[in-house]
Scaffold this active site. Structure first.
Site, PDB file in Angstrom:
ATOM      1  N   GLU A  56       0.978  -1.154   0.081  1.00 32.16           N
ATOM      2  CA  GLU A  56       0.024   0.048   0.044  1.00 32.16           C
ATOM      3  C   GLU A  56       0.803   1.143  -0.077  1.00 32.16           C
ATOM      4  O   GLU A  56       1.871   1.338   0.465  1.00 32.16           O
ATOM      5  CB  GLU A  56      -0.788  -0.272   1.140  1.00 32.16           C
ATOM      6  CG  GLU A  56      -1.913   1.007   1.388  1.00 32.16           C
ATOM      7  CD  GLU A  56      -2.750   0.853   2.968  1.00 32.16           C
ATOM      8  OE1 GLU A  56      -3.517   1.622   2.940  1.00 32.16           O
ATOM      9  OE2 GLU A  56      -2.297  -0.047   3.423  1.00 32.16           O
ATOM     10  N   LYS A 125      -8.869   2.838  -2.311  1.00 34.05           N
ATOM     11  CA  LYS A 125      -9.437   2.099  -1.006  1.00 34.05           C
ATOM     12  C   LYS A 125     -10.896   2.619  -0.374  1.00 34.05           C
ATOM     13  O   LYS A 125     -11.300   3.833  -0.539  1.00 34.05           O
ATOM     14  CB  LYS A 125      -8.543   2.582   0.093  1.00 34.05           C
ATOM     15  CG  LYS A 125      -8.445   1.720   1.269  1.00 34.05           C
ATOM     16  CD  LYS A 125      -7.131   2.300   2.191  1.00 34.05           C
ATOM     17  CE  LYS A 125      -7.235   1.082   3.528  1.00 34.05           C
ATOM     18  NZ  LYS A 125      -6.138   1.442   4.114  1.00 34.05           N
ATOM     19  N   TYR A 131      -9.099   4.559  13.698  1.00 32.18           N
ATOM     20  CA  TYR A 131      -9.414   4.255  15.009  1.00 32.18           C
ATOM     21  C   TYR A 131      -7.665   3.626  15.611  1.00 32.18           C
ATOM     22  O   TYR A 131      -6.826   3.411  14.767  1.00 32.18           O
ATOM     23  CB  TYR A 131     -10.204   3.064  15.309  1.00 32.18           C
ATOM     24  CG  TYR A 131      -9.894   1.870  14.416  1.00 32.18           C
ATOM     25  CD1 TYR A 131      -9.001   0.823  14.910  1.00 32.18           C
ATOM     26  CD2 TYR A 131     -10.485   1.619  13.018  1.00 32.18           C
ATOM     27  CE1 TYR A 131      -8.707  -0.149  13.800  1.00 32.18           C
ATOM     28  CE2 TYR A 131     -10.175   0.584  12.445  1.00 32.18           C
ATOM     29  CZ  TYR A 131      -9.260  -0.383  12.614  1.00 32.18           C
ATOM     30  OH  TYR A 131      -9.184  -1.567  11.970  1.00 32.18           O
ATOM     31  N   CYS A 181      -5.704  -2.939   2.038  1.00 32.84           N
ATOM     32  CA  CYS A 181      -5.542  -3.150   3.504  1.00 32.84           C
ATOM     33  C   CYS A 181      -6.763  -3.355   4.241  1.00 32.84           C
ATOM     34  O   CYS A 181      -7.510  -4.435   4.322  1.00 32.84           O
ATOM     35  CB  CYS A 181      -4.696  -2.020   4.240  1.00 32.84           C
ATOM     36  SG  CYS A 181      -4.003  -2.529   5.731  1.00 32.84           S
ATOM     37  N   THR A 485     -14.888 -54.883   3.105  1.00 32.95           N
ATOM     38  CA  THR A 485     -13.294 -54.721   3.320  1.00 32.95           C
ATOM     39  C   THR A 485     -12.988 -54.038   2.052  1.00 32.95           C
ATOM     40  O   THR A 485     -11.834 -53.301   2.336  1.00 32.95           O
ATOM     41  CB  THR A 485     -12.521 -55.880   3.413  1.00 32.95           C
ATOM     42  OG1 THR A 485     -12.771 -56.749   2.359  1.00 32.95           O
ATOM     43  CG2 THR A 485     -12.910 -56.679   4.761  1.00 32.95           C
ATOM     44  N   TYR A 498     -18.336 -58.096  -9.057  1.00 30.51           N
ATOM     45  CA  TYR A 498     -19.644 -57.720  -9.121  1.00 30.51           C
ATOM     46  C   TYR A 498     -20.689 -58.535  -8.062  1.00 30.51           C
ATOM     47  O   TYR A 498     -20.748 -59.886  -8.469  1.00 30.51           O
ATOM     48  CB  TYR A 498     -20.283 -57.495 -10.361  1.00 30.51           C
ATOM     49  CG  TYR A 498     -21.654 -56.809 -10.292  1.00 30.51           C
ATOM     50  CD1 TYR A 498     -21.583 -55.390  -9.938  1.00 30.51           C
ATOM     51  CD2 TYR A 498     -22.917 -57.511 -10.306  1.00 30.51           C
ATOM     52  CE1 TYR A 498     -22.951 -54.686 -10.005  1.00 30.51           C
ATOM     53  CE2 TYR A 498     -24.124 -56.955 -10.203  1.00 30.51           C
ATOM     54  CZ  TYR A 498     -24.027 -55.654  -9.999  1.00 30.51           C
ATOM     55  OH  TYR A 498     -25.223 -54.864 -10.102  1.00 30.51           O
TER      56      TYR A 498
END
Length: 665
Positions: A56, A125, A131, A181, A485, A498
């Site tokens: 970025e 963006k 924050y 981002c 099995t 078969y």
């Protein structure tokens, strides 16, 4: 037929090589950053990549803060982009680079896609963090604020917006979307809608400073977005050179494919880095076609997906031989890592036990009947039976185990069968089926009954049928279930008689477990404390025994007829799980088994697999008993992963196989 070099190019088989670039940046010095970007782009092109993803705001540095309001920096960044376009005009590579872009008096944090001197598009963006330590809202404007859908930048006019898909028509299924981002950190990232609109490669240009635990969280975010979107996710974060006034940077770069980590950078490196990854775009497309809820999600979010604009980027794939550099497991059903392999084996074993225990509870049956040959499959089934009886608090003697030697049973497997039955505490008996087989051979007029050494399919199947007939009648007599099995590999190849033999039972615990995994399951049980030491020793002897049906006198080898199980399980996985073409499967096998199987041998046994799987064996799979599915690699139950016509043919697959060169390495 394609040339050898074309066949051995990853681009021929739906792959694309990408590079995650982590340059050392100079804060507020676009000229120096330009040089760093060009150098890494040149290295990426030499490495045969078609896309490089940079961090970025890499042309200016991310940590410029209020310097972004300085006109000199903005003009220098735009000029650096102009020069980058000029200097990479002859470079066969696309790149996503970050820079600040001013439009109509507002500043946007952008990713620019450049390719061979063209500015293909500019993506702003969308979500700006404001924050804790982030203050991007102080300098930048959210991308969806702009009223323009084009921008004048670096001397070119280019599409502008977060709604851009970059489609590369010369690269199969290569459709790129860029976000930046924080766009990944929100509940619904822009790339979610881009994936629904057709993007297969989601790129994230990031700065993302490092704090304790953040690398792990980033990894989870990128991996989960890749998995949810059935896409590749390319993440490239800022590193060396960003300001450490209040933050630190680790240069975290990662490439994911449907949730799987393909490659990652060395964090905290003091040197510029390129991290390459080979993306299997065919895998992503195959998963999207199969997972119909992906299409259902598109239907629900049609308006958002329809709003995307497509930008065509005319970049050609590198020519000649481009060898695959990603790791392809030789045994796709068996993890390479010992700890992961042990965990896989334990989980499969518990699934098998749970399936049979549930069937016994539902039916009210308290006893089990099983035929024990001393070979791999019946050994694993017997181990499951023993653990089931423990969980249901029933005596192991109520496992009615029978070994039934025929005309070609070896002393070794007969002894192993007895040792197994006794060591697990089953009620063990032997029934010699030769007299009843001889009677049937007489009844049908078979030459063997007259003393002639004729060992045909009827001779073999009479023995298989007699064993199964005995087991079912014993189950009737004792009020028991017949435990099957036969394994997934045998069912794929039609290596089952078969209606009898390994084909039929009341419940088959091994039905979705391939032969290569059964070998490791037995090894895991032998090395665990599931059973006593005596049982573990005989399990090791079983593992050392050559695989054979022991129906014809002499050294009858199963793999000389149907091919090496390790190769056929490889072929099965990529056919069943992804629906790959035979030529792509051969390409992958040549890479995975390099030095062990040549291309000619791979081609030969793949041809055997295709004929048996697609043409001659489906009628057997259309009539399978119940069996628990154990893995994402699939099962062949007609009620589960595989529904196919019994009257099909293998022509289109065999025709594609002819595209594989007959020789070469």
């Amino acid at each position: 037929m394609p040339s050898m070099s074309d066949f051995f190019s990853l681009y021929r088989h739906g792959f694309a090589r990408v590079a995650l670039a982590t340059p050392s940046v100079s804060i507020g010095d676009p000229r120096a950053n330009l040089d760093a970007h060009v150098e890494l782009m040149q290295r990426a092109a030499r490495g045969k990549a078609v896309l490089a993803v940079f961090p970025e705001l890499g042309l200016s540095a991310y940590s410029c803060e209020d310097l972004f309001h300085q006109q000199a920096l903005l003009e220098a960044a735009a000029e650096a982009l102009r020069d980058l376009l000029a200097r990479t005009r002859k470079l066969p590579l696309a790149a996503l680079v970050g820079l600040p872009v001013a439009v109509d008096g507002l500043l946007y944090n952008c990713a620019a896609l450049v390719c061979e001197g063209r500015l293909a598009g500019v993506v702003p963006k969308t979500y700006l963090p404001n924050y804790r330590e982030f203050y991007e809202g102080r300098q930048f404007t959210p991308g969806d604020t702009c009223l323009r859908n084009e921008v004048q930048l670096a001397g070119q006019t280019a599409p502008f917006g977060a709604d851009l898909l970059f489609r590369f028509p010369n690269l199969s299924n290569f459709v790129v979307h860029a976000e930046i981002c924080e766009d990944l950190w929100v509940p619904v990232p822009p790339s979610s809608y881009a994936a629904l609109a057709g993007a297969t490669v989601l790129a994230n240009l990031s700065a993302s400073n490092v704090v304790i635990g953040k690398h792990g969280y980033r990894t989870q975010l990128a991996a989960n977005q890749s998995a949810r979107c059935l896409a590749a996710y390319l993440y490239s974060a800022a590193g060396q050179g960003e300001s450490t006034t209040d933050l630190a940077w680790d240069g975290d770069a990662m490439a994911f494919e449907n949730g799987t980590l393909l490659a990652e950078s060395k964090r905290f490196s003091n040197e510029p880095q390129l991290t390459f990854a080979d993306l299997d775009l065919g895998r992503l497309v195959a998963d999207r076609m199969r997972q119909n809820t992906f299409g259902a999600s598109l239907r629900r979010h049609r308006a958002e997906a329809a709003s995307f604009r497509t930008v065509t980027v005319a970049l050609r794939a590198p020519g000649g031989r481009v060898s695959l550099e990603r790791k392809i497991q030789k045994l796709p059903y068996v993890p390479d890592d010992p700890a992961t392999r042990d965990a896989r084996c334990e989980e499969v074993y518990r699934i098998q036990v749970n399936g049979l225990a549930t069937r016994m509870r539902a039916s009210g049956v308290k006893k089990l009947v099983i035929g024990v040959s001393g070979g791999l499959d019946s050994t694993q089934a017997l181990l499951v039976c023993a653990r089931v009886m423990d969980e249901l608090e029933l005596p192991r003697r109520d496992i009615l185990a029978f070994t039934m030697p025929g005309f070609a049973t070896s002393t070794r497997t007969r002894n192993q069968a007895w040792q197994l039955m006794r060591s697990v505490g089953a009620s063990a008996e032997e029934i010699d089926i030769k007299p009843s087989c001889l009677q049937m051979l007489k009844d049908i007029g078979h030459p063997f009954a007259k003393g002639r050494k004729v060992y045909d399919i009827a001779f073999e199947n009479v023995q298989a049928g007699e064993r199964t007939s005995h087991l079912f009648r014993l189950a009737n007599l004792h009020g028991a279930l017949v435990v099957g099995t036969g394994d997934l590999s045998e069912l794929a190849l039609g290596w089952a008689t078969y209606g009898v033999g390994d084909h039929m039972s009341h419940y088959n615990v091994n039905g979705s477990v391939p032969k290569t995994l059964i070998q490791h399951l037995i090894g895991w049980v032998a090395g665990s404390k599931e059973f006593d030491e005596a049982t573990s020793k005989v399990l090791q002897r079983v593992l050392a025994t050559e695989i054979s049906p022991e129906l014809i006198p002499g050294n009858q080898k199963t793999e000389s007829t149907v091919g090496p199980y390790e190769l056929q399980d490889f072929n099965l996985y990529y056919t069943l799980r992804f629906g790959y073409t035979p030529s792509k499967i051969a390409f992958l096998a040549a890479h995975a088994w390099k030095g062990e199987y040549g291309l000619a041998e791979i081609r030969k046994w793949l041809g055997v697999f295709l004929k048996r799987f697609f043409q001659t064996s489906q009628f057997k799979r259309s009539a399978l008993p119940n069996s628990p599915k154990v893995g994402s690699g699939g099962s062949l139950s007609p009620r589960g992963d595989w529904r196919a016509p019994s009257d099909g043919n293998a022509e289109v697959w065999l025709a594609d196989l002819k595209r594989v060169p007959a020789g070469g390495k």
